[in-house]
Design an enzyme around this catalytic site. Structure first.
Site, PDB file in Angstrom:
ATOM      1  N   PRO A  17      24.506 -35.319  34.958  1.00  0.00           N
ATOM      2  CA  PRO A  17      24.683 -34.260  36.033  1.00  0.00           C
ATOM      3  C   PRO A  17      23.466 -33.424  36.163  1.00  0.00           C
ATOM      4  O   PRO A  17      22.812 -33.163  35.209  1.00  0.00           O
ATOM      5  CB  PRO A  17      25.735 -33.263  35.422  1.00  0.00           C
ATOM      6  CG  PRO A  17      25.735 -33.751  34.004  1.00  0.00           C
ATOM      7  CD  PRO A  17      25.324 -35.021  33.756  1.00  0.00           C
ATOM      8  N   GLN A  71      32.393 -31.374  36.107  1.00  0.00           N
ATOM      9  CA  GLN A  71      31.625 -30.546  34.909  1.00  0.00           C
ATOM     10  C   GLN A  71      31.930 -28.810  34.972  1.00  0.00           C
ATOM     11  O   GLN A  71      31.452 -28.594  36.178  1.00  0.00           O
ATOM     12  CB  GLN A  71      30.143 -30.623  34.615  1.00  0.00           C
ATOM     13  CG  GLN A  71      29.658 -30.045  33.160  1.00  0.00           C
ATOM     14  CD  GLN A  71      28.388 -30.179  33.303  1.00  0.00           C
ATOM     15  OE1 GLN A  71      27.306 -29.616  33.950  1.00  0.00           O
ATOM     16  NE2 GLN A  71      27.705 -31.161  32.189  1.00  0.00           N
ATOM     17  N   CYS A 101      23.508 -26.475  29.037  1.00  0.00           N
ATOM     18  CA  CYS A 101      22.525 -25.890  30.165  1.00  0.00           C
ATOM     19  C   CYS A 101      21.521 -24.782  29.378  1.00  0.00           C
ATOM     20  O   CYS A 101      21.980 -23.847  28.609  1.00  0.00           O
ATOM     21  CB  CYS A 101      23.395 -25.310  31.305  1.00  0.00           C
ATOM     22  SG  CYS A 101      22.055 -24.518  32.649  1.00  0.00           S
ATOM     23  N   ASN A 201      21.383 -39.427  25.711  1.00  0.00           N
ATOM     24  CA  ASN A 201      20.756 -39.020  26.944  1.00  0.00           C
ATOM     25  C   ASN A 201      19.514 -38.349  26.634  1.00  0.00           C
ATOM     26  O   ASN A 201      19.109 -37.661  25.852  1.00  0.00           O
ATOM     27  CB  ASN A 201      21.660 -37.811  27.482  1.00  0.00           C
ATOM     28  CG  ASN A 201      20.898 -37.002  28.772  1.00  0.00           C
ATOM     29  OD1 ASN A 201      20.678 -35.930  28.674  1.00  0.00           O
ATOM     30  ND2 ASN A 201      20.428 -38.023  29.746  1.00  0.00           N
ATOM     31  N   GLY A 202      18.429 -38.757  27.473  1.00  0.00           N
ATOM     32  CA  GLY A 202      17.095 -38.075  27.349  1.00  0.00           C
ATOM     33  C   GLY A 202      15.799 -39.104  27.423  1.00  0.00           C
ATOM     34  O   GLY A 202      15.809 -39.947  26.670  1.00  0.00           O
ATOM     35  N   ASP A 203      15.279 -38.828  28.657  1.00  0.00           N
ATOM     36  CA  ASP A 203      13.794 -39.544  28.907  1.00  0.00           C
ATOM     37  C   ASP A 203      13.745 -41.061  29.348  1.00  0.00           C
ATOM     38  O   ASP A 203      13.047 -41.724  29.406  1.00  0.00           O
ATOM     39  CB  ASP A 203      12.978 -39.378  27.641  1.00  0.00           C
ATOM     40  CG  ASP A 203      12.673 -37.961  27.182  1.00  0.00           C
ATOM     41  OD1 ASP A 203      12.707 -37.172  28.069  1.00  0.00           O
ATOM     42  OD2 ASP A 203      12.184 -37.762  26.251  1.00  0.00           O
ATOM     43  N   GLY A 225      19.243 -39.242  33.995  1.00  0.00           N
ATOM     44  CA  GLY A 225      19.177 -37.974  35.011  1.00  0.00           C
ATOM     45  C   GLY A 225      18.002 -38.494  35.953  1.00  0.00           C
ATOM     46  O   GLY A 225      17.997 -38.843  36.824  1.00  0.00           O
ATOM     47  N   ARG A 226      16.630 -37.834  35.266  1.00  0.00           N
ATOM     48  CA  ARG A 226      15.793 -37.819  36.416  1.00  0.00           C
ATOM     49  C   ARG A 226      15.062 -39.235  36.724  1.00  0.00           C
ATOM     50  O   ARG A 226      14.626 -39.130  37.744  1.00  0.00           O
ATOM     51  CB  ARG A 226      14.481 -36.875  35.793  1.00  0.00           C
ATOM     52  CG  ARG A 226      14.712 -35.310  35.404  1.00  0.00           C
ATOM     53  CD  ARG A 226      14.008 -34.685  34.592  1.00  0.00           C
ATOM     54  NE  ARG A 226      14.175 -35.102  33.113  1.00  0.00           N
ATOM     55  CZ  ARG A 226      13.510 -34.960  32.186  1.00  0.00           C
ATOM     56  NH1 ARG A 226      12.610 -33.753  32.144  1.00  0.00           N
ATOM     57  NH2 ARG A 226      13.816 -35.062  31.053  1.00  0.00           N
TER      58      ARG A 226
HETATM   59  C1  LIG Z   1      17.155 -30.399  37.926  1.00  0.00           C
HETATM   60  C2  LIG Z   1      18.011 -30.711  36.773  1.00  0.00           C
HETATM   61  C3  LIG Z   1      19.469 -29.950  36.769  1.00  0.00           C
HETATM   62  C4  LIG Z   1      20.264 -30.241  35.669  1.00  0.00           C
HETATM   63  N1  LIG Z   1      21.593 -29.890  35.851  1.00  0.00           N
HETATM   64  C5  LIG Z   1      22.356 -30.056  34.842  1.00  0.00           C
HETATM   65  C6  LIG Z   1      23.810 -29.897  34.914  1.00  0.00           C
HETATM   66  O1  LIG Z   1      24.231 -29.327  35.936  1.00  0.00           O
HETATM   67  N2  LIG Z   1      24.546 -29.953  34.023  1.00  0.00           N
HETATM   68  C7  LIG Z   1      24.218 -30.632  32.762  1.00  0.00           C
HETATM   69  O2  LIG Z   1      24.872 -30.823  31.875  1.00  0.00           O
HETATM   70  N3  LIG Z   1      23.024 -30.909  32.521  1.00  0.00           N
HETATM   71  C8  LIG Z   1      22.050 -30.782  33.765  1.00  0.00           C
HETATM   72  N4  LIG Z   1      20.835 -31.303  33.474  1.00  0.00           N
HETATM   73  C9  LIG Z   1      20.372 -32.035  32.204  1.00  0.00           C
HETATM   74  C10 LIG Z   1      20.604 -33.532  32.326  1.00  0.00           C
HETATM   75  O3  LIG Z   1      22.039 -33.764  32.693  1.00  0.00           O
HETATM   76  C11 LIG Z   1      19.937 -34.223  31.417  1.00  0.00           C
HETATM   77  O4  LIG Z   1      20.724 -33.859  30.188  1.00  0.00           O
HETATM   78  C12 LIG Z   1      18.597 -33.992  31.328  1.00  0.00           C
HETATM   79  O5  LIG Z   1      17.735 -34.127  32.428  1.00  0.00           O
HETATM   80  C13 LIG Z   1      17.840 -34.982  30.166  1.00  0.00           C
HETATM   81  O6  LIG Z   1      17.976 -36.578  30.832  1.00  0.00           O
HETATM   82  P1  LIG Z   1      16.901 -36.967  31.708  1.00  0.00           P
HETATM   83  O7  LIG Z   1      15.633 -37.239  31.019  1.00  0.00           O
HETATM   84  O8  LIG Z   1      17.387 -38.784  31.807  1.00  0.00           O
HETATM   85  O9  LIG Z   1      16.588 -36.524  32.793  1.00  0.00           O
HETATM   86  C14 LIG Z   1      20.007 -30.849  34.641  1.00  0.00           C
HETATM   87  C15 LIG Z   1      18.733 -31.382  34.524  1.00  0.00           C
HETATM   88  C16 LIG Z   1      17.745 -31.411  35.385  1.00  0.00           C
HETATM   89  C17 LIG Z   1      16.338 -32.042  35.666  1.00  0.00           C
END
Ligand SMILES: Cc1cc2nc3c(=O)[nH]c(=O)nc-3n(C[C@H](O)[C@H](O)[C@H](O)COP(=O)(O)O)c2cc1C
Length: 314
Positions: A17, A71, A101, A201-203, A225-226
């Site tokens: 998310p 969520q 968050c 999750n992460g990176d 995510g990103r």
């Molecule tokens: C712009 C942005 C918005 C996010 N919004 C949420 C959110 O609404 N709920 C949530 O649980 N995590 C949120 N996250 C965290 C991501 O779900 C994820 O845990 C985090 O980006 C690490 O994963 P990644 O490295 O694959 O991006 C957000 C992250 C980013 C960058």
């Protein structure tokens, strides 16, 4: 593989998310590219209970995004339970509770990652949600508040006792925000030590990395995510041609206009800059693309980029 209470997604790569990114348009795109599950961004339990108009809009979804979770966040067991009942009536496939968050606004209200500091209180909130709904319930956490209070074992135990069906773990502390690296050793330790399905999750920034993280961590699934922004192919492992990327951008933009009207073009910009990353002349086209408010003009710039790059693979 996650398989809980009637929720059996057809894969192990999940769209994380992300507020402002993972709206219904992007969720449907990710799902079509192979994301096994999608989720809304965090949605205020207070807003749900008050039937706030903006909140209702955030909870809209279509069948093309399923299996889909809504969520929710909040810190009152009563309000969270009531919100869960309201959410269930909308017919999602599961409810996710935000416990990760890191934003100042959410944490200073004692919500999101701030709840990690108090596992018993967190347990009461989660239990109230689990009791209020017959849907599967998941929680998304970080590994602790800061380096010296990485209390993920206590948090995961509290979640297990409260009756959640699976847990997503972002391998950072709250105080890290998005800096440093996600700690996949800790994610693997959690996956090994607990019975519940764990989503790591992460990176993750490539399909192969997702597969190796999945295999090495022992997680039931991994969440991206990103790395999915501008690259929904991360879920399928496909390598798109430049013209396929341009086609995907055009379709995404069309859907954004369908959802938000002309403002959809402005909202599309943050996706656009990520999509065009691999084009050789992206830097030059970027300014023009980000200035334009006309669909046709953006399409023409994209066509120009494709032409310059030929039919090469990205
Ligand atoms: C712009 C942005 C918005 C996010 N919004 C949420 C959110 O609404 N709920 C949530 O649980 N995590 C949120 N996250 C965290 C991501 O779900 C994820 O845990 C985090 O980006 C690490 O994963 P990644 O490295 O694959 O991006 C957000 C992250 C980013 C960058």
């Amino acid at each position: 593989m996650i398989s809980v209470k009637g929720l059996s997604p057809d894969g192990e790569l999940i769209l994380a998310p992300m507020a402002g990114y993972t709206d219904m348009v992007f969720r449907a795109i990710a799902r079509r590219h192979g994301a096994a599950l999608t989720m809304t961004e965090l949605i205020s339990a207070e807003g749900i209970v008050r039937n706030n108009k903006k909140t209702r809009k955030l909870m809209e979804f279509t069948d093309s995004e399923r299996p889909l979770g809504i969520q929710i966040f909040g810190n009152s067991p009563g309000v969270m339970g009531e919100a869960a009942r309201a959410v269930e009536s909308l017919g999602p496939d599961f409810i996710d509770i935000n416990l990760g968050c890191c934003s100042q606004k959410i944490c200073s209200g004692g919500m999101g990652a701030a709840l990690l500091k108090d596992p018993p209180a967190l347990g009461r909130i989660v239990e109230s949600v689990v009791r209020a709904t017959s849907l599967p319930v998941s929680a998304k956490i970080r590994i602790g508040w800061d380096f010296s209070s990485r209390n993920y074992r206590d948090v995961v135990s509290a979640l297990e006792d409260a009756g959640v069906d699976f847990i997503s773990v972002h391998g950072r502390t709250r105080s890290q925000m998005y800096s440093g690296r996600a700690d996949w050793d800790i994610i693997a330790e959690i996956a090994r030590s607990f019975r519940l399905p764990i989503v790591g999750n992460g990176d993750i920034i490539s399909h192969n990395e997702a597969l190796s993280r999945l295999a090495e961590s022992g997680c039931a699934a991994v969440m991206v995510g990103r790395g999915a922004v501008g690259n929904p192919w991360i879920f399928s492992g496909g390598i798109p041609s430049f013209s396929e990327v341009a086609g995907q951008v055009k379709e995404h933009m069309e859907a954004m206009i369908g959802r938000y009207g002309e403002y959809g073009i402005i909202l599309m910009r943050k996706h656009l800059v990520k999509y065009i990353h691999g084009f050789h002349n992206a830097a030059k086209a970027r300014t023009a693309l980000l200035r334009s408010t006309e669909k046709e003009e953006i399409e023409a710039i994209l066509d120009g980029l494709v032409e310059m790059d030929g039919a090469n693979k990205v």
